[in-house]
Design a protein around this motif. Structure first.
Motif, PDB file in Angstrom:
ATOM      1  N   SER A  71      15.279   4.869   8.535  1.00 41.17           N
ATOM      2  CA  SER A  71      14.897   5.126   7.153  1.00 41.17           C
ATOM      3  C   SER A  71      15.332   3.941   6.290  1.00 41.17           C
ATOM      4  CB  SER A  71      15.548   6.406   6.633  1.00 41.17           C
ATOM      5  OG  SER A  71      15.065   7.538   7.321  1.00 41.17           O
ATOM      6  N   HIS A  93       5.017   0.308   4.640  1.00 39.54           N
ATOM      7  CA  HIS A  93       5.348   0.065   3.248  1.00 39.54           C
ATOM      8  C   HIS A  93       5.115  -1.398   2.883  1.00 39.54           C
ATOM      9  CE1 HIS A  93       8.919  -0.106   5.798  1.00 39.54           C
ATOM     10  NE2 HIS A  93       9.434  -1.020   4.985  1.00 39.54           N
ATOM     11  N   THR A 142       2.562   2.831   0.255  1.00 39.34           N
ATOM     12  CA  THR A 142       2.963   3.436   1.522  1.00 39.34           C
ATOM     13  C   THR A 142       1.754   4.082   2.187  1.00 39.34           C
ATOM     14  OG1 THR A 142       3.639   5.481   0.394  1.00 39.34           O
ATOM     15  CG2 THR A 142       5.349   3.844   0.840  1.00 39.34           C
ATOM     16  N   CYS A 153       0.266   3.140  15.199  1.00 36.85           N
ATOM     17  CA  CYS A 153       1.526   3.722  15.675  1.00 36.85           C
ATOM     18  C   CYS A 153       1.654   3.566  17.188  1.00 36.85           C
ATOM     19  CB  CYS A 153       1.607   5.191  15.286  1.00 36.85           C
ATOM     20  SG  CYS A 153       1.806   5.480  13.502  1.00 36.85           S
ATOM     21  N   TYR A 175      -2.088   7.725   1.907  1.00 33.40           N
ATOM     22  CA  TYR A 175      -1.768   6.522   1.137  1.00 33.40           C
ATOM     23  C   TYR A 175      -1.229   6.908  -0.228  1.00 33.40           C
ATOM     24  CZ  TYR A 175      -2.365   2.200  -1.495  1.00 33.40           C
ATOM     25  OH  TYR A 175      -2.144   1.096  -2.289  1.00 33.40           O
ATOM     26  N   PHE A 183      12.173   6.198   2.289  1.00 38.54           N
ATOM     27  CA  PHE A 183      11.132   6.727   3.163  1.00 38.54           C
ATOM     28  C   PHE A 183      11.616   6.736   4.600  1.00 38.54           C
ATOM     29  CE2 PHE A 183      10.246   2.571   1.324  1.00 38.54           C
ATOM     30  CZ  PHE A 183      10.415   1.722   2.404  1.00 38.54           C
ATOM     31  N   PHE A 232      -4.567   4.453  11.541  1.00 36.56           N
ATOM     32  CA  PHE A 232      -3.114   4.562  11.406  1.00 36.56           C
ATOM     33  C   PHE A 232      -2.491   5.036  12.720  1.00 36.56           C
ATOM     34  CE2 PHE A 232       0.580   7.306  10.550  1.00 36.56           C
ATOM     35  CZ  PHE A 232       1.442   6.373  10.002  1.00 36.56           C
ATOM     36  N   SER A 271       1.232   6.649   5.583  1.00 34.00           N
ATOM     37  CA  SER A 271       1.947   7.437   6.583  1.00 34.00           C
ATOM     38  C   SER A 271       1.099   8.636   6.962  1.00 34.00           C
ATOM     39  CB  SER A 271       3.300   7.900   6.024  1.00 34.00           C
ATOM     40  OG  SER A 271       3.097   8.831   4.973  1.00 34.00           O
ATOM     41  N   MET A 294       6.194  -1.335   9.338  1.00 33.64           N
ATOM     42  CA  MET A 294       6.718  -0.001   9.611  1.00 33.64           C
ATOM     43  C   MET A 294       8.000  -0.116  10.427  1.00 33.64           C
ATOM     44  SD  MET A 294       5.150   2.941  12.166  1.00 33.64           S
ATOM     45  CE  MET A 294       3.844   3.546  11.121  1.00 33.64           C
ATOM     46  N   GLY A 307       8.124   5.607  10.392  1.00 36.74           N
ATOM     47  CA  GLY A 307       6.715   5.963  10.470  1.00 36.74           C
ATOM     48  C   GLY A 307       5.967   5.773   9.164  1.00 36.74           C
ATOM     49  N   THR A 308       6.600   5.133   8.188  1.00 35.66           N
ATOM     50  CA  THR A 308       5.973   4.874   6.895  1.00 35.66           C
ATOM     51  C   THR A 308       5.695   3.379   6.761  1.00 35.66           C
ATOM     52  OG1 THR A 308       7.246   6.693   5.919  1.00 35.66           O
ATOM     53  CG2 THR A 308       6.194   5.145   4.400  1.00 35.66           C
TER      54      THR A 308
END
Length: 233
Positions: A36, A75, A50, A158, A56, A69, A154, A52, A31, A72-73
């Protein structure tokens, strides 16, 4: 420093084609916290997984696809055959300074020294890809567990990611101020000048060319990178 348009970063990515713990071929899930990222698919096929706040998703990738994206995504690129991508990164300089957290298991994320040891590759280029694959496989293991555990896992990731990057924020701010922010402010100055019928800045036009990648064969998180870095002005 001379910047690419919008102070973006540009690289060409050949996505890893070796097998991860779940049997898929591809890269390392991670992440970005302030940048971006965009993909322009130029060859091959695959998809990007992905995870977020919106849940999913799996997005197919084929030549001509453009996908991007927000921060916060999480990938993960999956290579289904010869997948090659031109990658556009916001805030050139920040990704290179560590604006990415890999989805290692929680016990690794909770220990900055353990995280650093697991995330750091010896060298960064060369023919030995085994360390990059070990890093990828550890992150895939954490990603799969997080995906199965649900939204709470998730959110926990973070929080752990924010704690890991906290010591870097002052440096990131300096890089942003001298890079992407400065480029945006320059547009404002140009608009102000044109509003006054002043055209002096138009005398500074010209073309800059990078005829070939600045770096080749770099072991990125998702594959082998060819990176374009403008020279110092």
């Amino acid at each position: 420093m001379s910047h690419l348009p919008g102070a973006v970063g540009v690289s060409r990515l050949s996505v890893y084609d070796t097998t991860a713990p779940d049997g898929l071929h591809g890269g390392t899930p991670h992440m970005h916290l302030t940048c971006s990222e965009g993909y322009v698919v130029v060859a091959g096929s695959g998809h990007v997984q992905t995870l977020s706040g919106e849940g999913y998703r799996e997005t197919p990738l084929s030549p001509g696809t453009v996908a991007w994206f927000r921060p916060g995504t999480i990938h993960r690129l999956v290579n289904e055959g010869g997948l090659q991508i031109v990658v556009l990164m916001q805030n050139s300089g920040l990704p290179e300074a560590g604006d990415a957290v890999l989805t290692f298991p929680p016990e690794v994320l909770a220990d900055p020294a353990a995280y650093r040891a697991a995330a750091t590759l010896p060298g960064g280029s060369g023919s030995d890809l085994a360390p990059a694959y070990r890093r990828r496989d550890l992150a895939v293991t954490g990603f799969l567990a997080m995906r199965s555990a649900g939204p709470g896992a998730f959110t926990d990731f973070c929080r752990a990611a924010a704690a890991l990057v906290a010591p870097k924020l002052a440096d990131w701010r300096k890089r942003w101020e001298s890079g992407a922010l400065e480029v945006a402010l320059e547009t404002g100055r140009q608009l102000d000048a044109l509003d006054k019928s002043e055209i002096a800045h138009l005398a500074n036009g010209g073309i800059e060319v990078l005829p070939a990648p600045t770096e080749r064969g770099k072991h990125g998180m998702c594959g082998l990178l060819e990176t374009y870095i403008p020279p110092a002005a």
